[in-house]
Design a protein around this motif. Structure first.
Motif, PDB file in Angstrom:
ATOM      1  N   SER A   2       6.743  -9.554  -3.793  1.00 34.11           N
ATOM      2  CA  SER A   2       5.741  -8.524  -3.542  1.00 34.11           C
ATOM      3  C   SER A   2       6.401  -7.208  -3.157  1.00 34.11           C
ATOM      4  CB  SER A   2       4.807  -8.963  -2.414  1.00 34.11           C
ATOM      5  OG  SER A   2       4.050 -10.085  -2.807  1.00 34.11           O
ATOM      6  N   TRP A   5       1.566  -4.527   0.421  1.00 30.03           N
ATOM      7  CA  TRP A   5       0.790  -5.376   1.309  1.00 30.03           C
ATOM      8  C   TRP A   5      -0.363  -4.560   1.912  1.00 30.03           C
ATOM      9  CZ3 TRP A   5       5.982  -4.736   1.158  1.00 30.03           C
ATOM     10  CH2 TRP A   5       6.776  -5.847   0.827  1.00 30.03           C
ATOM     11  N   ASP A  35       1.408 -12.557   2.600  1.00 27.89           N
ATOM     12  CA  ASP A  35       0.529 -12.638   1.439  1.00 27.89           C
ATOM     13  C   ASP A  35      -0.917 -12.950   1.827  1.00 27.89           C
ATOM     14  OD1 ASP A  35       2.598 -12.083  -0.313  1.00 27.89           O
ATOM     15  OD2 ASP A  35       3.176 -14.193  -0.503  1.00 27.89           O
ATOM     16  N   HIS A  37      -4.706 -12.456   2.567  1.00 27.92           N
ATOM     17  CA  HIS A  37      -5.689 -11.475   2.124  1.00 27.92           C
ATOM     18  C   HIS A  37      -6.277 -10.763   3.340  1.00 27.92           C
ATOM     19  CE1 HIS A  37      -5.775 -12.083  -2.140  1.00 27.92           C
ATOM     20  NE2 HIS A  37      -5.999 -13.386  -2.025  1.00 27.92           N
ATOM     21  N   GLU A 162       0.548  -4.567  -9.425  1.00 29.83           N
ATOM     22  CA  GLU A 162       0.175  -5.515  -8.370  1.00 29.83           C
ATOM     23  C   GLU A 162      -1.279  -5.231  -8.006  1.00 29.83           C
ATOM     24  OE1 GLU A 162       4.472  -6.211  -6.122  1.00 29.83           O
ATOM     25  OE2 GLU A 162       2.723  -5.547  -4.968  1.00 29.83           O
ATOM     26  N   GLN A 164      -4.020  -5.955  -5.348  1.00 27.44           N
ATOM     27  CA  GLN A 164      -4.253  -6.441  -3.994  1.00 27.44           C
ATOM     28  C   GLN A 164      -5.759  -6.615  -3.773  1.00 27.44           C
ATOM     29  OE1 GLN A 164      -2.181  -7.463  -1.806  1.00 27.44           O
ATOM     30  NE2 GLN A 164      -0.199  -6.652  -2.494  1.00 27.44           N
ATOM     31  N   TRP A 166      -9.032  -7.842  -1.434  1.00 31.61           N
ATOM     32  CA  TRP A 166      -9.411  -7.969  -0.030  1.00 31.61           C
ATOM     33  C   TRP A 166     -10.910  -8.233   0.058  1.00 31.61           C
ATOM     34  CZ3 TRP A 166     -12.177  -4.098   2.965  1.00 31.61           C
ATOM     35  CH2 TRP A 166     -12.551  -2.959   2.230  1.00 31.61           C
TER      36      TRP A 166
END
Length: 596
Positions: A2, A5, A35, A37, A162, A164, A166
């Motif tokens: 990764s 973040w 990692d 969430h 990437e 991400q 949430w």
């Protein structure tokens, strides 16, 4: 591997090693870049904040980087548009031997250009930097559908992406636009012009609109952070910059305002709310406003004690009341406040924080001059304000019926625990004052004042200086940030106005929670305020958090004998010291459960 973040807004990450800069509790050993969430909860009509931490070393640098938040998707087609995101690049300051982020450089577009992040990081020039951070604000609209949402932020560099994800839970609770608690960001006129290159030395700045345009941005930014930019319009010697008071003519009984036009151009937008058009909170007039009247204006202080001085002062004061009433500025409290201090050897009396009891006669003298306006129950709301410390214990009962706005030292007010309720029972506004928290303190410190206002049923608080960031703020701000919650955007970033700080964002977050608590109290009754007081105390010193301390021994001496050292020795340790800032998240979790 990764390279990005999502992390909470309550901790800050070291740009050199990726570890948390907060060390309270178990944070020093807790891994932050994981990692897991991100999961968040928010009421409606509120801002939610978090951070994107980016690796800058190895095969992932910041050139050609693009960050694109996507619309949040909820059940049944519910959506929060991507346009509700605001992104800021975090700027690191050298505080002691650490680099700590505070200034936030806004990115106008929903997508952040990689060149912007890269160029800002190069400007910041952190030795050994391996991580950068982007601050994220998401506004949850008032009409958002309550429920569960999934958000995605795409972080692209070239062909590498990437994504991400949430999770957001939107509550039924809606925060009102108007605030119950006033958070006053105090400053002094004109303390802005000499900090912006295009205003410094520009003699026509008050008449050509350039100053007004910059100042307006401070007011709007404060408004969006549930605070008020509170601008004292005169200096300690009584001088007033052009446009902060109207031009006068005549003398004695004939003294009058010659022209209101420039003054009205300057302030009408704040007083009718129109300057806030287009903000999330809308066109709400500022709740408080300093009047320009002081020892040396409108009457010349060299005439003090003569009949002509009182005549001129009273005549112009009455004219202010009439003009403000005619303009319909009826939502704002207009403060008659004397900020003069005898130790500066400009005037023979303390107007501010009266230390010597024989100076208290100033209160009686000026009240006598303008009592006809201060006692009016109709029209514009003019009130007499005092900022009190040394003589608070001697004064609050004596002057409760003529001074209707009290701003009291946050420690000294605790020595007289009955004072606030007594003053409020007499119809007074009660605030306490303190400074902004320094950058190297954990962010819980910036959140205490709104919570303390709820717990102790205060009407508001003052951060006594908020624009004194110092000439080298980009390296180390003056007083490590204790006198600023804004920074100037012009010289480094080409922004002709203020940029916010992380601590201002933290203050807004706490103001929103405080408003939720006040709403719960309104719905369930004032008699249940104690439940909120105990809830706040649960993350601090427990049920005794807001109990009055034992009276200090210095109370046996007259206030004029108190020294700064005695006052310091009698002051308690700040409530956030030694406590994890993640306690604020625990507080929110408990509050959401209580609110259902």
């Amino acid at each position: 591997m990764s390279h990005s973040w999502l992390v909470t807004d309550m901790i800050r990450v070291c740009p050199q090693n990726g570890q948390t800069l907060e060390t309270e509790g178990d944070l020093q050993d807790r891994p932050i870049l994981t990692d897991r969430h991100l999961q968040a909860v928010s009421p409606r009509n509120a801002y939610l904040s978090f951070q994107i931490v980016l690796r800058t070393s190895g095969d992932f640098d910041l050139d050609d980087l693009d960050i694109s938040p996507e619309s949040l998707q909820g059940v049944g087609g519910a959506e929060i548009p991507a346009e509700e995101y605001e992104l800021y690049v975090e700027w690191y300051h050298r505080i002691g031997d650490r680099y700590i982020p505070d200034a936030l450089i806004p990115c106008k577009q929903a997508s952040v250009s990689g060149n912007s992040i890269a160029s800002i990081s190069r400007q910041n020039a952190i030795p050994g930097q391996q991580y950068a951070a982007v601050w994220v604000d998401l506004f949850v609209p008032a009409d958002a559908t309550p429920g569960e949402y999934t958000g995605t932020i795409a972080i692209r560099r070239g062909s590498n992406v990437e994504r991400q994800e949430w999770q957001l839970t939107v509550l039924e609770t809606r925060i009102p636009n108007e605030s119950t608690i006033t958070a006053s960001l105090n400053n002094y006129a004109d303390s802005i012009s000499n900090k912006f290159a295009h205003l410094e030395g520009r003699t026509e700045r008050y008449t050509d609109g350039t100053y007004f345009e910059v100042e307006k941005q401070f007011y709007r930014m404060s408004h969006e952070h549930r605070t008020v930019f509170h601008n004292l319009p005169y200096s300690h010697d009584g001088r007033i910059p052009k446009s902060f008071a109207p031009e006068l003519e005549g003398a004695g009984k004939s003294m009058r305002v010659k022209d209101w036009s420039l003054f009205d151009e300057h302030f009408s937008g704040y007083l009718d709310g129109s300057v806030f058009r287009g903000t999330k909170r809308g066109e709400i007039p500022i709740p408080h406003f300093y009047l320009p009247q002081n020892f040396h204006w409108p009457a010349d202080y060299t005439k003090f004690g003569l009949k002509g001085y009182a005549t001129e002062f009273a005549s112009v004061f009455r004219e202010f009341y009439e003009h403000f009433t005619e303009r319909g500025w009826l939502s704002t409290k207009f403060e008659l406040f004397f900020n003069h201090k005898k130790r500066y050897k400009l005037f023979p009396y303390d107007g501010d924080e009266t230390r010597f009891v024989w100076d208290e006669k100033i209160n009686d003298i000026y009240y006598g001059i303008v009592s006809d306006v201060l006692e009016r129950k109709d029209g514009a709301n003019f009130i007499f304000r005092t900022d009190s410390s040394w003589n608070y214990g001697l004064h609050y009962k004596k002057y409760a019926d003529i001074i209707k706005h009290w701003v009291v030292n946050r420690n000294i007010m605790k020595w007289y625990p009955e004072g606030a309720s007594y003053l409020q029972s007499r119809g007074c506004v009660f605030w306490f004052y303190l400074g902004a928290q320094p950058i190297d303190h954990n962010l819980l410190g910036s959140m205490i004042a709104p919570l303390a206002s709820v717990a102790q049923r205060m009407n508001g608080f003052v951060l006594w200086n908020t624009v004194d960031w110092g000439s080298d703020w980009h390296l180390t701000p003056a007083s490590n940030g204790k006198t600023a919650v804004f920074y100037p955007g012009d010289r480094l970033f080409g922004i002709r106005g203020p940029i916010p700080s992380i601590r201002l964002k933290s203050l807004r977050s706490s103001m929103q929670i405080a408003e939720c608590m006040e709403e719960w109290i309104r719905q369930n009754g004032e008699h249940r305020r104690g439940e909120m007081t105990r809830l706040i105390g649960s993350i601090l010193n427990g049920d005794s958090t807001f109990d009055p301390p034992p009276p200090p021994s210095l109370l046996d001496q007259p206030p004029y004998e108190w020294t700064n050292q005695l006052l310091s020795d009698a002051s308690p340790v700040d409530l956030h010291i030694g406590r994890s800032p993640l306690q604020f998240e625990a507080l929110k979790d408990q509050l959401w459960r209580k609110m259902g």
